[in-house]
Each structure stands twice: as structure tokens, then as C-alpha cells.
Design a protein around this motif. Structure first.
Motif, PDB file in Angstrom:
ATOM      1  N   GLY A  14       0.817  -1.208   0.000  1.00 45.45           N
ATOM      2  CA  GLY A  14       0.000   0.000   0.000  1.00 45.45           C
ATOM      3  C   GLY A  14       0.843   1.248   0.000  1.00 45.45           C
ATOM      4  N   ALA A  15       0.232   2.326  -0.443  1.00 45.04           N
ATOM      5  CA  ALA A  15       0.876   3.637  -0.434  1.00 45.04           C
ATOM      6  C   ALA A  15      -0.198   4.676  -0.154  1.00 45.04           C
ATOM      7  N   ALA A  16       0.194   5.712   0.549  1.00 46.94           N
ATOM      8  CA  ALA A  16      -0.752   6.785   0.857  1.00 46.94           C
ATOM      9  C   ALA A  16      -0.084   8.118   0.558  1.00 46.94           C
ATOM     10  N   GLY A  40      -1.983  -4.008  -4.936  1.00 48.71           N
ATOM     11  CA  GLY A  40      -1.686  -3.066  -3.857  1.00 48.71           C
ATOM     12  C   GLY A  40      -2.631  -1.875  -3.920  1.00 48.71           C
ATOM     13  N   ALA A  41      -2.835  -1.224  -2.786  1.00 52.91           N
ATOM     14  CA  ALA A  41      -3.786  -0.115  -2.707  1.00 52.91           C
ATOM     15  C   ALA A  41      -3.062   1.228  -2.633  1.00 52.91           C
ATOM     16  N   LEU A  42      -3.643   2.200  -3.304  1.00 59.08           N
ATOM     17  CA  LEU A  42      -3.157   3.580  -3.258  1.00 59.08           C
ATOM     18  C   LEU A  42      -4.296   4.455  -2.740  1.00 59.08           C
ATOM     19  N   ALA A  43      -4.021   5.203  -1.684  1.00 61.67           N
ATOM     20  CA  ALA A  43      -5.008   6.138  -1.135  1.00 61.67           C
ATOM     21  C   ALA A  43      -4.437   7.551  -1.231  1.00 61.67           C
ATOM     22  N   PHE A 103     -10.486   4.584  -9.352  1.00 63.30           N
ATOM     23  CA  PHE A 103     -10.480   5.146  -8.003  1.00 63.30           C
ATOM     24  C   PHE A 103     -11.907   5.262  -7.476  1.00 63.30           C
ATOM     25  N   ALA A 104     -12.109   4.778  -6.265  1.00 66.36           N
ATOM     26  CA  ALA A 104     -13.352   5.043  -5.550  1.00 66.36           C
ATOM     27  C   ALA A 104     -13.118   6.316  -4.748  1.00 66.36           C
ATOM     28  N   SER A 166      -9.569   9.400  -2.328  1.00 60.69           N
ATOM     29  CA  SER A 166      -9.638   8.532  -3.499  1.00 60.69           C
ATOM     30  C   SER A 166      -8.765   7.317  -3.230  1.00 60.69           C
ATOM     31  N   VAL A 167      -9.326   6.118  -3.469  1.00 63.40           N
ATOM     32  CA  VAL A 167      -8.600   4.876  -3.215  1.00 63.40           C
ATOM     33  C   VAL A 167      -8.732   3.976  -4.434  1.00 63.40           C
TER      34      VAL A 167
END
Length: 170
Positions: A14-16, A40-43, A103-104, A166-167
Motif C-alpha cells: 500500500g501507499a498513501a 496493492g492499494a493507493l489512497a 479510483f473510488a 480517493s482509493v
């Protein structure tokens, strides 16, 4: 986001990224995509004053007009524009074109109560005011203090914010 060594490619779950007045997502999203593992998730989120509230919108307009006119006496070449403004005025408060697919998004409203002096000090910390210098910034803030005193007669400002989130899964 700082570039990581090539050996770190596809190595993070993940990354933020939190954006204030600090730069465009267009530069960091490609780097996040490079280092994230598949799935992987990006926020990404922005924390902005909520210009759907009347006094905030009016203040944003005054700030934009001040800098578009070149600051006090028109002395700031090119103006600064956008300080404390809306997402559309700033241009980097939303996902850049081409990065929005997948992106949600959501919005989280919140507020805080702070002394008027603290609210004005926060405005003065924005880069456009810092570049303007103490005299020009003081001129604007003195006028702004007088405009806000009747709105907040107890000297405490209710600052409404909205966090735009946005994720995406990469």
C-alpha cells in the motif's frame, strides 16, 4: 513521494499520499504504481476548507481577487491565485485527468473551533502569502480580521473542512 530504488519496484502492499498545498498527484501516482505489488492499494486525500459554507467561499473569493490583482497595490507580478481556493481554482485538488479510472472516492466533512488569530495565522502560512512578505500579508490579514469579527463575535472561528479521499487497487 520520493523515488525509491529500482530494486523496490512492485514491493509494497500500500501507499498513501496526503496533499495540502504541496504538489500534484500527477507526479506521485506513477511512482506509486511502480512500487506497489499487483493488487496493492493507493489512497490519496486532500483536506480543504469547505467552500460550500458561505463565509469560507467569500473569503476564498477575496483571497483570489487579492492575488489576481497582484496583491497590495498590484505589486506582485503575475499574481498567485488559488490560495485557500476551491478545487477547481487550485487544479491539483482532484485526481489528474487519466488517473481517475479505478479510483473510488468519498468525502468526509469535519470542523474545528479555533481563535480568529489562529485562523489568520494559518492563512498567512500559505506559500503565496509567505512570498508576498510581511507588509503585504499584514495588510490583507488586518482587513480580513475586520471582516470576520462580525461573523465570529466571540473571536472563535468554526472552520469547516472536507477531506476528499480517493482509493484504488493497482
Amino acid at each position: 513521494m520520493t523515488t525509491t530504488p529500482r530494486s523496490r519496484a512492485r514491493s509494497f502492499d500500500g501507499a498513501a499520499a496526503l496533499y495540502g498545498q504541496h504538489g500534484p498527484a500527477a507526479l506521485s501516482v506513477p511512482e506509486a504504481r511502480r512500487v506497489l505489488k499487483p493488487g496493492g492499494a493507493l489512497a490519496i486525500w486532500w483536506n480543504d476548507l469547505d467552500e460550500s459554507v458561505g463565509w469560507v467561499a467569500e473569503q476564498g473569493e477575496r483571497i483570489r481577487a487579492f492575488f489576481e490583482a497582484g496583491g497590495p497595490g498590484g505589486r506582485v507580478a503575475g499574481g498567485a491565485g488559488g490560495v485557500g481556493g476551491t478545487a477547481s481554482a487550485l487544479g491539483f485538488r482532484t485526481l489528474p485527468q487519466g488517473l481517475d479510472s479505478g479510483f473510488a472516492t468519498g468525502r468526509v466533512p469535519w470542523s474545528r473551533r479555533i481563535p480568529l488569530a489562529a485562523h489568520l495565522a494559518n492563512l498567512a502560512s500559505h506559500s503565496a502569502f509567505l512570498l508576498l512578505g510581511a507588509a503585504g500579508t499584514g495588510e490583507f490579514l488586518d482587513a480580513e480580521r475586520e471582516r470576520l469579527k462580525p461573523v465570529f463575535p466571540d473571536g472563535v472561528v468554526e472552520e469547516p473542512y472536507v477531506v476528499n479521499v480517493s482509493v484504488a487497487t493497482m
